[in-house]
Write an enzyme that holds these catalytic residues in place. Structure first.
Site, mmCIF file in Angstrom:
data_model
loop_
_atom_site.group_PDB
_atom_site.id
_atom_site.type_symbol
_atom_site.label_atom_id
_atom_site.label_comp_id
_atom_site.label_asym_id
_atom_site.label_seq_id
_atom_site.Cartn_x
_atom_site.Cartn_y
_atom_site.Cartn_z
ATOM 1 N N GLN A 48 -79.879 -1.679 50.676
ATOM 2 C CA GLN A 48 -78.979 -0.591 51.043
ATOM 3 C C GLN A 48 -79.170 0.534 50.026
ATOM 4 O O GLN A 48 -79.231 0.276 48.824
ATOM 5 C CB GLN A 48 -77.566 -1.133 50.950
ATOM 6 C CG GLN A 48 -76.547 -0.396 51.746
ATOM 7 C CD GLN A 48 -75.176 -1.022 51.566
ATOM 8 O OE1 GLN A 48 -74.909 -1.661 50.553
ATOM 9 N NE2 GLN A 48 -74.315 -0.860 52.528
ATOM 10 N N SER A 87 -75.338 4.408 47.520
ATOM 11 C CA SER A 87 -74.759 5.028 46.328
ATOM 12 C C SER A 87 -75.740 5.953 45.635
ATOM 13 O O SER A 87 -76.956 5.758 45.686
ATOM 14 C CB SER A 87 -74.326 3.941 45.344
ATOM 15 O OG SER A 87 -73.282 3.194 45.884
ATOM 16 N N SER A 130 -78.593 -3.089 45.917
ATOM 17 C CA SER A 130 -78.709 -4.532 45.706
ATOM 18 C C SER A 130 -80.078 -5.042 46.135
ATOM 19 O O SER A 130 -80.522 -4.774 47.246
ATOM 20 C CB SER A 130 -77.617 -5.275 46.489
ATOM 21 O OG SER A 130 -76.368 -4.901 45.985
ATOM 22 N N GLU A 142 -69.350 -4.051 56.907
ATOM 23 C CA GLU A 142 -69.488 -4.553 55.557
ATOM 24 C C GLU A 142 -68.151 -5.044 55.019
ATOM 25 O O GLU A 142 -68.059 -6.101 54.412
ATOM 26 C CB GLU A 142 -70.031 -3.423 54.675
ATOM 27 C CG GLU A 142 -70.198 -3.810 53.235
ATOM 28 C CD GLU A 142 -70.835 -2.684 52.434
ATOM 29 O OE1 GLU A 142 -71.550 -2.995 51.496
ATOM 30 O OE2 GLU A 142 -70.609 -1.505 52.750
ATOM 31 N N ASN A 189 -61.781 -0.989 45.766
ATOM 32 C CA ASN A 189 -60.497 -1.386 46.339
ATOM 33 C C ASN A 189 -59.454 -0.270 46.258
ATOM 34 O O ASN A 189 -58.528 -0.234 47.069
ATOM 35 C CB ASN A 189 -60.006 -2.670 45.679
ATOM 36 C CG ASN A 189 -60.740 -3.892 46.227
ATOM 37 O OD1 ASN A 189 -61.760 -3.746 46.912
ATOM 38 N ND2 ASN A 189 -60.236 -5.075 45.947
ATOM 39 N N GLU A 190 -59.628 0.647 45.299
ATOM 40 C CA GLU A 190 -58.712 1.790 45.251
ATOM 41 C C GLU A 190 -58.885 2.651 46.507
ATOM 42 O O GLU A 190 -57.912 3.094 47.117
ATOM 43 C CB GLU A 190 -58.960 2.639 43.991
ATOM 44 C CG GLU A 190 -58.467 1.994 42.705
ATOM 45 C CD GLU A 190 -59.304 0.794 42.267
ATOM 46 O OE1 GLU A 190 -60.495 0.712 42.628
ATOM 47 O OE2 GLU A 190 -58.757 -0.066 41.560
#
Lengths: 383, 331
Positions: free
Chosen positions: A125, A128, A160, A243, A364-365
């Site tokens: 992927q 980012s 990754s 995802e 998670n934010e």
């Protein structure tokens, strides 16, 4: 409301269980975050594929078995319960493939999916960037129009397994004048193309689990654009939903880990409540997934609930591994290669992997903002 | 496999919600706490007419004879509405207790129609009878035995939730041969878990509405990330408690107690947490008796410890896991 499985579902489960019992390697493969481990895992993907178990939910023509979502979940439960190796092909199979099925051309599906299913192509992927993590709209890598295709330039990071993978998929800014998430296009590109440099980055334990990808005027033909030019954001959103939601983290993985935790715990008073809560959490996630699957089978899309899943499973994974580490006591720090490491060092390895859960796939934010705004209907953050 | 409510089950939930939306649960709770039972009686009679007081009572006794999924559907809505009274006791516990007894004929038709109300104690975990003064029958369970009394001597206690009128029962009753004490206790814990889900959801709804209305620093406080994240955490806990309650309804008999304990733990913790966060995001107004918030938040606190504390239920799950019962909830 019922949780009983059909005779076909149970027959499929038995078939999977029998095959896994006979074929799962007796010794765990080396970590897939290393070069030798990656190669061993690619070989395992080929073995799975030859038996028809690599991509069971895909159509038969692309190497699948066309099983229902329910059967896929049962497959996953069996897979992890059997202690089968981690899926080195998962980025492609679970994140790119749904997007290819939805937005790819017939030619792209034929060219990419069978090789993905067999492990011949392993995908990384490339979302980012140094300046764009959870905020995908901040992407700066450029795509410049040239005859017959595009030239890609820029830098991707935290990819990754890109150190050993064959292809990557990601978003590039194809219209520099468009605002934020407009003007992005979704590209597929080989990691051995001229102009591509991959620099492995050591994970927290030093293993080259991810990498930076530098692109210097890399030519990509029009045939490797996924979806419409300028629609990359919309195309990508279907992938990020997968995802966080169903596909990347099927409950089987947590059920198996909870089972191993209960076995390590062995009924002692020590850590009883944390073991119980981890086991309950794995059950809750499994049942919630059946609820989601019921909705999907009735024709409802998976919406922002996938953000609730992501927060839940990532925190469950950490709690479960922390409980295991506490149970191990001073042995918890012994990693693979230590003769005295319990379970060959599987717990600390899993613990380190779990630590990344609340960070990747959208922190998670960010997920909590999505839950508050799109599930609860609270006003949007200033942006 | 179809793990969601059927159309009939969903219709039942919506009918109940419509009934309560038209009424005023907060006013009923306040009058009940003050000793005026009339508004509650009117709602209970409506529930009786709808058949819902007898949702778990066999048809031969005038009930609907439905299963645990319908039972928890009803109790979840009663929790959401903030309805006081011995709801779990009368709707879930007494029918289970009397299922195979001769006393069923005596009590269940009245309970099913809503004309009679039952309440119950269990020595270890439910030591005081909820709303015994409003009940026609008080069942006292101890070990494997149960007795029943119609107007026992009782001493009033005061709950942290003023709408829970608790009584220590001081006189013995008549034996109820064949009472299913263990099953009745488990159904009470399951019913309590369902009620807690509804309470937790209501606390989240109240909080979500309030943080959009309340402005500070020139904007709704619900726009601040710190507030958003509090409420997102509540939503996640409730979202993953609900399927455990539903899963426990479908449990294999041999895992039933374990699964009900798992459901009670998750629902208790989620609802209690929802109450704590609701208080935080409401600020001082939520700490007053004038505001309705406490009607739900104190009930969440009381029910957290009722029908077995989470500590006790965790021990029960642990014992099952240690004995090798590791199949997931609902399996």
């Amino acid at each position: 409301m019922d949780l009983t499985f059909s005779a076909e579902d149970l027959a499929f489960r038995d078939e999977v269980r029998t095959w896994l019992r006979a074929n799962v390697p007796a010794e765990p493969l080396p970590s897939l975050e290393t070069e030798t481990g990656f190669a061993a895992h690619r070989q395992w993907e080929k073995t799975l594929h030859a038996a028809g178990f690599s991509v069971v939910s895909w159509p038969v023509e692309f190497g699948g078995r066309d099983v229902s979502l329910v059967q896929w979940l049962l497959f996953e439960e069996e897979y992890y319960a059997a202690g089968a190796p981690g899926r080195v092909g998962q980025n492609g199979i679970f994140l790119l493939a749904p997007t290819l099925f939805e937005h790819g051309t017939a030619e792209q599906r034929e060219r990419f999916l069978p090789r993905m299913a067999s492990g011949e192509d392993v995908w990384a992927q490339a979302w980012s960037e140094p300046e764009a993590g959870s905020d995908l709209a901040g992407i700066r890598s450029r795509a410049r129009r040239v005859p017959g295709g595009w030239r890609l330039s820029g830098q991707k990071t935290w990819s990754s397994r890109a150190a050993f993978a064959d292809w990557a998929f990601g978003l590039f800014r194809s219209d520099p004048d468009a605002e934020r998430h407009r003007g992005l296009t979704y590209f597929l590109f080989p990691l051995d193309a001229a102009g591509v440099t991959v620099r492995p980055i050591g994970r927290i334990d030093g293993k080259p689990a991810f990498a930076e990808i530098f692109l210097n005027d890399v030519f990509v033909p029009d045939s490797d654009v996924l979806g419409e030019v300028g629609e990359g954001w919309r195309v990508a959103m279907s992938t990020t939903g997968s995802e966080r939601g169903l596909s990347l983290r099927s409950p089987g993985r947590f059920l198996a880990a909870a089972q191993r935790l209960v076995e390590s715990w062995n009924g002692a008073a020590q850590l009883q409540d944390r073991v119980v809560d981890a086991w309950i959490g794995a059950s809750a996630y499994r049942l919630a997934t059946f609820e989601t699957v019921t909705k999907v089978l009735a024709g409802s899309p998976v919406g922002p609930e996938s953000s609730m899943n992501k927060v839940f499973w990532s925190e469950l994974d950490i709690a479960l591994h922390e409980a295991a580490m506490d149970l191990l006591g001073p042995d918890a720090e012994l990693t693979a290669g230590s003769p005295a490491a319990p379970d060959g060092g599987a717990w600390p390895d899993g613990y380190l992997f779990a630590l990344a859960g609340p960070i990747y796939a959208g922190t998670n934010e960010i997920q909590r903002n999505v839950i508050a705004e799109r599930v609860l209907g609270l006003p949007r953050e200033p942006r | 496999m179809r793990f969601t409510r059927t159309t009939e089950q969903q219709d039942m939930a919506e009918a109940l919600r419509a009934l309560f939306d038209a009424g005023d649960g907060a006013a009923i709770a306040r009058s009940w706490a003050a000793g005026d039972a009339a508004p509650w009686r009117r709602v209970w009679a409506q529930l009786g007419e709808m058949g819902l007081c007898g949702v778990a009572v066999p048809e031969r006794f005038g009930g609907l004879g439905l299963g645990p999924v319908e039972l928890v559907t009803c109790l979840e809505e009663l929790g959401r509405a903030g309805l006081p009274g011995p709801c779990v006791e009368s709707i879930a516990v007494v029918p289970a207790l009397l299922a195979d007894t001769a006393a069923a004929e005596r009590w269940l038709p009245g309970i099913a129609s809503g004309n009679a109300v039952g309440t119950a104690t269990f020595t270890e975990h439910v030591p005081r009878a909820l709303d015994a003064d409003a009940a026609d029958a008080v069942f006292q369970c101890d070990g494997e035995r149960a007795t029943v009394a119609e107007r026992p001597d009782a001493v009033a206690q005061h709950s942290i939730d003023p709408a829970r009128r608790l009584w220590t029962i001081e006189s013995a009753g008549e034996p109820v041969p064949g009472a299913q004490v263990a099953e009745a206790f488990d159904l009470g814990a399951l019913g309590c878990a369902a009620q807690l889900l509804g309470i937790g959801q209501r606390l989240l709804d109240m909080s979500t509405r309030y943080v959009q209305e309340r402005h500070q620093f020139g904007r709704p406080v619900g726009r601040f990330q710190a507030v958003k994240h509090h409420l997102a955490n509540v939503a996640v806990r409730l979202e993953f408690a609900r399927p455990l309650v539903h899963g426990a309804c479908l449990a294999e008999p041999r895992h039933r107690s374990r699964d009900i304990s798992a459901a009670k733990i998750a629902a208790s913790d989620a609802a209690y947490f929802a109450g704590r966060i609701a208080l935080q995001v409401h600020g001082a107004i939520g700490y007053t008796a004038e505001h309705d918030l406490h009607l739900w938040s104190t009930k969440a606190t009381a029910l957290h410890a009722a029908w077995g504390t989470t500590t006790w239920h965790r021990r029960r799950v642990a014992a099952a896991l240690a004995a090798g019962e590791t199949a997931p909830v609902g399996a």
